[in-house]
Every structure is written in structure tokens, then in C-alpha cells.
Design an enzyme around this catalytic site. Structure first.
Site, PDB file in Angstrom:
ATOM      1  N   HIS A  11      95.963 -58.208 -75.100  1.00 43.45           N
ATOM      2  CA  HIS A  11      95.903 -56.866 -74.504  1.00 43.45           C
ATOM      3  C   HIS A  11      97.196 -56.094 -74.750  1.00 43.45           C
ATOM      4  O   HIS A  11      98.281 -56.632 -74.599  1.00 43.45           O
ATOM      5  CB  HIS A  11      95.652 -56.962 -73.000  1.00 43.45           C
ATOM      6  CG  HIS A  11      94.292 -57.493 -72.690  1.00 43.45           C
ATOM      7  ND1 HIS A  11      94.032 -58.829 -72.620  1.00 43.45           N
ATOM      8  CD2 HIS A  11      93.126 -56.868 -72.464  1.00 43.45           C
ATOM      9  CE1 HIS A  11      92.747 -59.015 -72.364  1.00 43.45           C
ATOM     10  NE2 HIS A  11      92.173 -57.834 -72.275  1.00 43.45           N
ATOM     11  N   HIS A  50      91.009 -57.271 -55.334  1.00 44.58           N
ATOM     12  CA  HIS A  50      91.007 -58.732 -55.465  1.00 44.58           C
ATOM     13  C   HIS A  50      90.731 -59.429 -54.142  1.00 44.58           C
ATOM     14  O   HIS A  50      90.304 -60.586 -54.132  1.00 44.58           O
ATOM     15  CB  HIS A  50      92.364 -59.217 -55.968  1.00 44.58           C
ATOM     16  CG  HIS A  50      92.719 -58.735 -57.335  1.00 44.58           C
ATOM     17  ND1 HIS A  50      93.283 -57.516 -57.571  1.00 44.58           N
ATOM     18  CD2 HIS A  50      92.579 -59.325 -58.552  1.00 44.58           C
ATOM     19  CE1 HIS A  50      93.501 -57.370 -58.869  1.00 44.58           C
ATOM     20  NE2 HIS A  50      93.083 -58.447 -59.494  1.00 44.58           N
ATOM     21  N   ARG A  74      91.762 -37.673 -53.881  1.00 41.00           N
ATOM     22  CA  ARG A  74      91.924 -38.472 -55.103  1.00 41.00           C
ATOM     23  C   ARG A  74      93.288 -39.142 -55.058  1.00 41.00           C
ATOM     24  O   ARG A  74      94.313 -38.520 -55.337  1.00 41.00           O
ATOM     25  CB  ARG A  74      91.800 -37.590 -56.351  1.00 41.00           C
ATOM     26  CG  ARG A  74      92.025 -38.345 -57.681  1.00 41.00           C
ATOM     27  CD  ARG A  74      91.032 -39.492 -57.822  1.00 41.00           C
ATOM     28  NE  ARG A  74      91.108 -40.146 -59.129  1.00 41.00           N
ATOM     29  CZ  ARG A  74      91.452 -41.416 -59.276  1.00 41.00           C
ATOM     30  NH1 ARG A  74      91.812 -42.150 -58.234  1.00 41.00           N
ATOM     31  NH2 ARG A  74      91.418 -41.968 -60.485  1.00 41.00           N
ATOM     32  N   CYS A 104      89.146 -32.654 -60.146  1.00 44.56           N
ATOM     33  CA  CYS A 104      89.438 -33.916 -60.809  1.00 44.56           C
ATOM     34  C   CYS A 104      88.788 -33.915 -62.186  1.00 44.56           C
ATOM     35  O   CYS A 104      87.678 -33.405 -62.365  1.00 44.56           O
ATOM     36  CB  CYS A 104      88.906 -35.075 -59.975  1.00 44.56           C
ATOM     37  SG  CYS A 104      89.127 -36.699 -60.734  1.00 44.56           S
ATOM     38  N   TYR A 158      93.261 -39.859 -68.855  1.00 48.57           N
ATOM     39  CA  TYR A 158      93.037 -38.421 -68.766  1.00 48.57           C
ATOM     40  C   TYR A 158      93.212 -37.732 -70.116  1.00 48.57           C
ATOM     41  O   TYR A 158      93.933 -36.751 -70.267  1.00 48.57           O
ATOM     42  CB  TYR A 158      93.946 -37.813 -67.699  1.00 48.57           C
ATOM     43  CG  TYR A 158      93.644 -38.341 -66.319  1.00 48.57           C
ATOM     44  CD1 TYR A 158      92.455 -38.009 -65.672  1.00 48.57           C
ATOM     45  CD2 TYR A 158      94.520 -39.202 -65.668  1.00 48.57           C
ATOM     46  CE1 TYR A 158      92.151 -38.512 -64.428  1.00 48.57           C
ATOM     47  CE2 TYR A 158      94.224 -39.708 -64.410  1.00 48.57           C
ATOM     48  CZ  TYR A 158      93.042 -39.360 -63.798  1.00 48.57           C
ATOM     49  OH  TYR A 158      92.744 -39.872 -62.563  1.00 48.57           O
TER      50      TYR A 158
END
Length: 562
Positions: free
Chosen positions: A119, A143, A218, A265, A403
Site C-alpha cells: 500500500h 474497530h 461533516r 459537501c 476530494y
């Protein structure tokens, strides 16, 4: 999820925004790549088959959906002997890809080297290397589910030495979200930790100014607790050095300005795009938008006081913002806007301390937030702590690896965040708030009233909203409202249409129709209009979702007899 959040097959928006209902299909791909690694020696020495890595890939995603759909199919083989005892000294040695990356959890030891290596941008994984993962799990609260912990306990590679476990400072699992403010129960919650919610759609267009309690929330991280008396705003990157302002100084040294501006948003209406093809992100309806009055000091005035001038204009290109909300790594939420927007007299960028005439509440950025009218919500940084004038964009994850918009053919295997600019201005948008999807209209009412909102980014004024009640075959023009005053259609100054328009139309019910498909589409003063479908604008993150808004309603016949 903490450890998978930068996997380019998973949601890149940040550590807390994976939708557990949307993640499962992509985890298998990550697991396959993990399994394909040729380095099996370390796994086999502990008695594990290669399938163990499938489990790890799904496990570290940290969502119930992933576990439910993936992990139960990849159970580890029965262990024929006890796991080895590993000292904390040995765990601490494994803090790099060269030496291996190990973490501990409640006395268990986990080797995540192979996972990290596949990754990009794995620095957050590395922050846990050689130590306990509990602090990360406390912040990334998805989690903290019993079945996640149960499954995790099955896949240890070792046990921490008893003496070291005793020495290990006890991690007190305090909930970093426990001090979050109370929210109105009518809000429709998309995630609890961090809190993200939108108002009931049927009330969204009832008021030109969105009541603060119903303004969409948000958050990317826990809401920081800020003492207004101790608050300091730091302005950096200018010739006069760092300018530090208290809240009181910000209020008294600079003129107070008030604007009415809509914030939206970038993921608004993502749930509709998701029906075309699955995307990643919070499943917002059409309520991730609101209109409010904002009051505060102009950013331009503060930058001029800090030394901005013609010499700075020669090299400065961006103004960066950092919030006081921080990840466990210490990284602050950040974003930036172009310098021209920041210093323009017509840009109306505020360091706002009031919302709808009162102190900005905690959920919306108390004591100071940036309000950048006409620009996507994510750049309107809340709990503002620092302003930096720079030649570079913000290096924040939310500016560089989220974004951004991509072509419909780009997926998580091919996405290149460097290839696309960060979203600033948003496209033209509209939605139907009344009637709601699935409503039943009585034929005896004869007339149908349709209401909604419309807005366009960049200060472009919405000049028309077209409405169809027959699926787009014919169209009628709705009446626009520029305030709560009846019939108000006042136009703002050119290029400064920061606020939405509410619209309304009343039409006769079509004879004999049993079902209606209502559609709206807005047009701004640059004659931009909304696309008719989501297919051509589909993107992996479900951003910029502004196709025609469609609502289906049924018509019932009045069979009552006297």
C-alpha cells in the site's frame, strides 16, 4: 480500517469514513494481492498457511461488513502448537519494512509487514510499528466491535512476554468522541464516530436560512474542545513573521462582515450515484447542503495585517488552513484555497465566529472556521488553528489524496491522485425536497406542489429551475426565492451569488396517471446545467454528484362514496 485506509482499492477519504456496507467487494482484491506475495517464510515458521494473509487483509479493514463477508471464509488453520512468546524488545525492533512491521494488541503480537508493503502512503501504519495499536483503535472507533476483537484474537503470530505485558503502560480506552456535542435527534446519521448527519429532506427547503441545529454535520475526526480564552490563531508565511491573534483580537481589530452562503459537501447525493455503480464514501442523501449567515473578519484583512503585499503576490499561490482537530499521529485536518480567492475583495472569505447570529457551535467549528463561499465544503476548515501563505498547496491527505474528480473509467487500481486538481468550485446543483420519494398523492387534491433547492459554485447565480412531472417529456419553470420574503427574486452582485435559491411550482395532476416521475434541473448564469444521468459523471469517490434529481410518487384514486 486504519491500516487499510491508504490502499488504492479502498476508500481514500480518511480513516473514519469507510461505509461498512460498501467495502466488502473491494477487500477480496486487496487480499488476493496480499496472498500473491512470494515471501512466505515468516508465515510458515509460525504454522500458518498462506491463507492467513487473506485474513489479515480483511481483518485490518476494521469493518463489520468486511469481516462478515470475508473473514468467515478465510479461517486460519488449526494451530498444532502454542504461539511463540515474543518480548517487547523484539517487537520494537520491527519498525521498518526492512526489519518487519509488528504491532501489539492486548498482549498479542501481529506481523503486518506484507500488508504494509503493498500500500502507498503507509506512514500512518508505521506510526503503530513496534508498539500497541490500541490508541489507533480508540480514535478509529469503527474497530471497536466485539466480533472484530474476537476474530483478531484468532490470528496472532505470538504472545507478548508476561514481564513486558506487565511493564507495558496500561492503555485506558477513553473514547475520544465522548466529549462531542449533543445533536438534534431528527438528524439522519450517516456515521456516529466521527459524526456525520443530514437533516430530514422534507424540511430542508422549508426555510431559506437553514436552522443551525439542522445544518448538515461533516466531521472527519473528534470535535476538539477549545477554550475561547486560550484560543490563538497563527498566521505564517509572510514577511512580518508569525501573526498570533486571540479570539478577542480577531473580533476587535478587524471589521465584522456578514454574508449569506451555502456550504455543500462534495459527497452530497452520493447515494444516487452509488445506485449506478458502487462508489466509496458516506452514503449521503441530498441533505449534505445548507444555507446560513456567517459573520467574522475577512481573511483578506487579516492577511494584509500580517504583511501580505505586492512582493508576496509575486510568489504566493495558495493559502493553507490547519484545524485543531487532529489524528492520533498528530496530523491536523488541512486544506488550501488559491491565493486569489483568499485576498480578493469580492472573494468574501471569512474567518467566521458567528453562524446565524450566534457563536458558531462546536460541530461547525467553534470558535473560528473558514467560510470560503462558492467553494466545496471541505476547504471551509473548522476549528481553525493556523493559516499559512505558501507557494504550495496544503500537503494534507484531504487536499492531496481525496476530494478530487476522476473519469468514469478510473477505478482503485488505476487512480492517480496527482493527475487531478483538488476540487474547489462545485458544479450547478438542485434537488426536490417535497414530495418525498414514494409518496402517495390523492387524486382528489387535483394539484401537486413540488419544492426544492438549487445552487451553483463559484458565485454563479441560479437563474432557472426546470421541473418535469412526466419523466422529462415536458418541462415547466419553477418560481425562485432569494430569501424567506414571499416573491423575493433579488439578484446578488455578479459573481457573488453565494447562497442557494429555493424554488416551488404547483402543477395539475395529469389525468389518468398512476405514477409520476418528478425531475428537476437547474441552470446558472453561465448557462451550465445538470447532466441527465449519473453514468457520464460517475467517479470512484462518488463526488460532484449533480445529475437530474428524480423522485417517483404514486397517485391514489379517491374511491370513497357518500
Amino acid at each position: 480500517m486504519l491500516l487499510l485506509r491508504r490502499c488504492h482499492r479502498l476508500n481514500p477519504i480518511g480513516p473514519l469514513s469507510i461505509d461498512r456496507n460498501q467495502v466488502a467487494p473491494v477487500v477480496a482484491s486487496c487480499a488476493v494481492r496480499l496472498c500473491s506475495s512470494s515471501n512466505d517464510q515468516r508465515f510458515h515458521q509460525y504454522g500458518f498457511s498462506a491463507s492467513w494473509r487473506h485474513v489479515l487483509a480483511g481483518l485490518l479493514a476494521g469493518t463489520g461488513a468486511v469481516l462478515a463477508y470475508g473473514l468467515h471464509r478465510h479461517k486460519a488453520i488449526e494451530k498444532s502448537s502454542p504461539l511463540p512468546i515474543i518480548s517487547q524488545e523484539e517487537v520494537t525492533r520491527h519498525r521498518s519494512l526492512k526489519d518487519g512491521v509488528w504491532v501489539t494488541y492486548q498482549g498479542g503480537v501481529y506481523d503486518i509487514t506484507e500488508f504494509v508493503s503493498i500500500h502507498p502512503g503507509g506512514e500512518k501504519i508505521m506510526m503503530a510499528a513496534g508498539g500497541a495499536i490500541e490508541p489507533f483503535w480508540s480514535l478509529y472507533a469503527v474497530h471497536n466491535q466485539e466480533h472484530v476483537l474476537e476474530i483478531l484474537s484468532e490470528y496472532k503470530i505470538g504472545e507478548l512476554k508476561a514481564e513486558d505485558l506487565k511493564k507495558q503502560s496500561t492503555f485506558k480506552s477513553s473514547d475520544p468522541y465522548s466529549s462531542d456535542p449533543e445533536r438534534h435527534p431528527a438528524l439522519r446519521t450517516n456515521s456516529l464516530k466521527p459524526f456525520n448527519a443530514e437533516p430530514p429532506p422534507e424540511i430542508l427547503a422549508d426555510s431559506y436560512i437553514t436552522p443551525t441545529a439542522f445544518f448538515f454535520k461533516r466531521n472527519h475526526l473528534p470535535v476538539p474542545q477549545v477554550d475561547p480564552d486560550l484560543y490563538r490563531l497563527h498566521v505564517e508565511g509572510l514577511p512580518r513573521g508569525v501573526l498570533t491573534l486571540s479570539l478577542e483580537e480577531l473580533k476587535t481589530r478587524f471589521p465584522k462582515h456578514t454574508i449569506t452562503a451555502t456550504l455543500q459537501c462534495a459527497g452530497n447525493r452520493r447515494s444516487e450515484m452509488n445506485k449506478t455503480r458502487q462508489v466509496k464514501g458516506l452514503n449521503w442523501g441530498f441533505g449534505a447542503i445548507g444555507n446560513a449567515t456567517w459573520s467574522g473578519a475577512k481573511l483578506r484583512d487579516v492577511l494584509l495585517a500580517a504583511g501580505y503585499g505586492p512582493d508576496v503576490a509575486q510568489w504566493a499561490r495558495h493559502v493553507q488552513f490547519e484545524g485543531l482537530d487532529k489524528e492520533i499521529t498528530g496530523s491536523a485536518y488541512g486544506a488550501s484555497i488559491p491565493i486569489n480567492k483568499a485576498v480578493s475583495e469580492e472573494g468574501d472569505v471569512l474567518l467566521a465566529y458567528e453562524m446565524n447570529g450566534k457563536d458558531i457551535p462546536a460541530d461547525h467549528g467553534f470558535p473560528i472556521r473558514v467560510v470560503v463561499p462558492g467553494v466545496v465544503g471541505t476547504r471551509n476548515v473548522k476549528w481553525l488553528g493556523k493559516i499559512i501563505v505558501s507557494a504550495q498547496e496544503s500537503s494534507s491527505h484531504w487536499q492531496q489524496k481525496d476530494y478530487k474528480g476522476f473519469a468514469p473509467g478510473i477505478d482503485w487500481d488505476t487512480v492517480d491522485y496527482k493527475s487531478a486538481p483538488a476540487i474547489q468550485e462545485l458544479p450547478v446543483q438542485s434537488a426536490i425536497t417535497t414530495p418525498a420519494e414514494g409518496s402517495v398523492i390523492d387524486r382528489s387534491e387535483e394539484m401537486l406542489t413540488v419544492k426544492g433547492y438549487a445552487w451553483s459554485g463559484g458565485g454563479r447565480e441560479v437563474i432557472r429551475v426546470d421541473v418535469s412531472v412526466d419523466g422529462g417529456k415536458t418541462w415547466k419553470e419553477a418560481k425562485l426565492k432569494s430569501s424567506d420574503k414571499e416573491g423575493d427574486q433579488t439578484s446578488p452582485p455578479l459573481g457573488r451569488a453565494w447562497a442557494w435559491k429555493l424554488w416551488e411550482i404547483t402543477v395539475p395532476l395529469p389525468p389518468e396517471a398512476q405514477e409520476l416521475e418528478l425531475i428537476c434541473k437547474a441552470v446558472d448564469n453561465s448557462y451550465n446545467t445538470q447532466p441527465d444521468t449519473f453514468g457520464p459523471i460517475w467517479n470512484v469517490r462518488g463526488l460532484l454528484s449533480n445529475a437530474w434529481h428524480r423522485v417517483k410518487v404514486k397517485i391514489s384514486e379517491d374511491d370513497d362514496e357518500e
